[in-house]
Design a protein around this motif. Structure first.
Motif, short mmCIF file in Angstrom:
data_model
loop_
_atom_site.label_atom_id
_atom_site.label_comp_id
_atom_site.label_asym_id
_atom_site.label_seq_id
_atom_site.Cartn_x
_atom_site.Cartn_y
_atom_site.Cartn_z
N SER A 251 -3.07 -55.71 0.33
CA SER A 251 -3.22 -55.15 -1.02
C SER A 251 -4.08 -53.90 -1.01
N ASP A 252 -4.80 -53.68 0.07
CA ASP A 252 -5.71 -52.54 0.10
C ASP A 252 -5.66 -51.88 1.47
N ILE A 253 -4.87 -50.83 1.58
CA ILE A 253 -4.76 -50.11 2.85
C ILE A 253 -5.32 -48.70 2.66
N VAL A 254 -6.08 -48.24 3.67
CA VAL A 254 -6.57 -46.86 3.64
C VAL A 254 -5.83 -46.05 4.70
N VAL A 255 -5.14 -45.00 4.25
CA VAL A 255 -4.44 -44.11 5.18
C VAL A 255 -5.27 -42.84 5.33
N GLY A 256 -5.63 -42.54 6.56
CA GLY A 256 -6.52 -41.39 6.80
C GLY A 256 -5.83 -40.07 6.51
N LYS A 257 -6.65 -39.05 6.28
CA LYS A 257 -6.09 -37.72 6.00
C LYS A 257 -5.66 -37.04 7.29
N TYR A 258 -4.90 -35.96 7.10
CA TYR A 258 -4.42 -35.18 8.24
C TYR A 258 -5.57 -34.38 8.82
N GLU A 259 -5.83 -34.59 10.11
CA GLU A 259 -6.93 -33.88 10.77
C GLU A 259 -6.38 -32.62 11.41
N GLY A 260 -6.66 -31.51 10.83
CA GLY A 260 -6.17 -30.26 11.41
C GLY A 260 -5.99 -29.24 10.31
#
Lengths: 274, 133
Positions: A251-260
């Motif tokens: 129910s709670d997923i964190v998707v990281g941001k694009y590094e670059g």
């Protein structure tokens, strides 16, 4: 009366004649002087020497003015190129700094409570969420793919390994099922992301990643899960090959941001004709 | 004398105008080669004058023709990426030095002749005096 006039005319005529004679004499004298002293050939030689000394003086002057460090044409060309590139670099850096300042102003000026600024801020947040430059969280699923152990019978070992095409199909299916943000081993999938095979590992966003692969997807968890585990779907297919696949709803997923850094070199936004 | 004055006037005028002319750096190679060619023909004229073979038409054609051809060769060399200007420089400086040696030899031999004449005159006078005594 007419006689006097005639006399005057005669006097004039004689004067003219004398003058013409004098001129002739002077001319002859000049000609003889020139002939005796070889004036014509010397002037011709003088004209040539005039050109020579002109070139010499001009060359010496321009050489003393130009920098002595730059010798040879190619070096000078290289130096010019270097200077222009440095100038370009400085200009770009200046414009980059200005743009960064503008962005910072937009982001920090919320204290003024300006409606425009706040609307712009929300716009920026929306756009960066879409572009993948911010972390996102929400409900979704996590799919883990791992290399399977070789089966008892002699199936080909390579089939049990996770390939770039496997990840690509999973990501594609997730997108088709309405996933809003996807990351593979922490690498955010954005518009310019490529998933491909590089020797023993897989490259995503030009970063090497290796098994086990953890694919996070934010979206309607039910839809996503059913899209994955549907009969003859991706999960079925992969587990048939011998790849270990697990799908878990969270129910709670964190998707990281694009590094670059994100920038287009060729694509240009066309200006509206309004 | 008149000829020398005329030539000096022309040379001074050339230097004066040359100081007010700016040559772009990329053309300096061509100008240098042209200067060498012109200097070569001037020295050639001096050495020809010594041998009493000097002819104005040959001098003029050599002066301008050599300069233009050497510039043309350097241009072709830059197009073909061959440093032809080196060959031009070597040839013209070699010819220049040859001409200069001819001039120098002639000059020294003239001085030697004068010195010999004076010495012989002195000897003659001495012998005459001795005879008188």
């Amino acid at each position: 009366m007419p006689k006097e006039v005639d006399k005057k005319e005669e006097i004039n005529k004689t004067n003219d004649k004398a003058f013409v004679k004098k001129l002739k004499v002077i001319k002859e004298k000049v000609f003889t002087f020139c002939k005796n002293n070889l004036v014509l050939p010397y002037t011709i030689i003088g004209i040539t020497l005039f050109f020579l000394s002109l070139l010499l003086a001009a060359q010496m002057k321009s050489m003393s003015e130009s920098e002595s460090v730059l010798q040879g044409k190619r070096e000078s060309e290289l130096a010019d190129e270097l200077v222009t590139l440095q100038r370009k670099y400085n200009d770009l850096k200046n414009s980059y700094d200005e743009n960064v300042k503008v962005v910072e102003e937009y982001q920090t000026n919320s204290a003024t409570n300006n409606e425009l600024i706040s609307s712009m801020k929300t716009q920026i947040n929306n756009l960066s969420a879409l572009a993948g430059t911010t972390d996102l969280k929400g409900e979704g699923i996590i799919i883990t793919l791992n290399d399977g152990t070789a089966l008892a019978d002699d199936t080909v070992r390579a089939d049990t390994l996770v390939h770039d095409s496997d990840i690509l199909t999973v990501v594609n299916e997730l997108k088709a099922a309405g996933a809003e943000a996807i990351s593979v081993n922490g690498q955010r999938i954005i518009t310019t992301s490529a998933i491909r095979c590089v020797g023993p590992v897989i490259q995503v966003n030009y970063q090497k990643i290796a098994a086990p692969f953890e694919i996070k997807a934010i979206g309607n968890a039910q839809y996503l899960e059913s899209a994955m585990t549907i009969k003859n779907g991706v999960v079925d297919l992969l587990s048939e090959y011998g790849v270990q696949v697990t799908v878990t709803r969270q129910s709670d997923i964190v998707v990281g941001k694009y590094e670059g850094t994100l920038s287009f070199k060729n694509a240009i936004v066309p200006e509206d004709d309004e | 004398m008149v000829g020398i004055v005329i030539i000096i006037i022309f040379i001074l005028a050339g230097i004066f105008t040359g100081l007010n002319v700016a040559i772009p750096y990329s053309y300096s190679q061509y100008i240098a080669v042209a200067i060498l060619a012109c200097l070569d023909s001037v020295f050639g004229a001096f050495s020809a004058n010594i041998e009493k073979k000097f002819s104005l038409t040959i001098f003029l054609s050599g002066f301008f023709g050599n300069a233009l051809i050497s510039i043309f060769l350097v241009y072709i060399g830059s197009k073909l990426n061959v440093d032809i200007y080196l060959a031009v420089v070597i040839v013209f400086t070699g010819r220049l030095l040859n001409n200069f040696t001819a001039i120098r030899r002639d000059f020294i031999s003239k001085i030697d002749n004068k010195v010999n004449k004076k010495e012989s005159n002195k000897k003659e006078t001495k012998t005459k005096k001795a005879k008188v005594n």
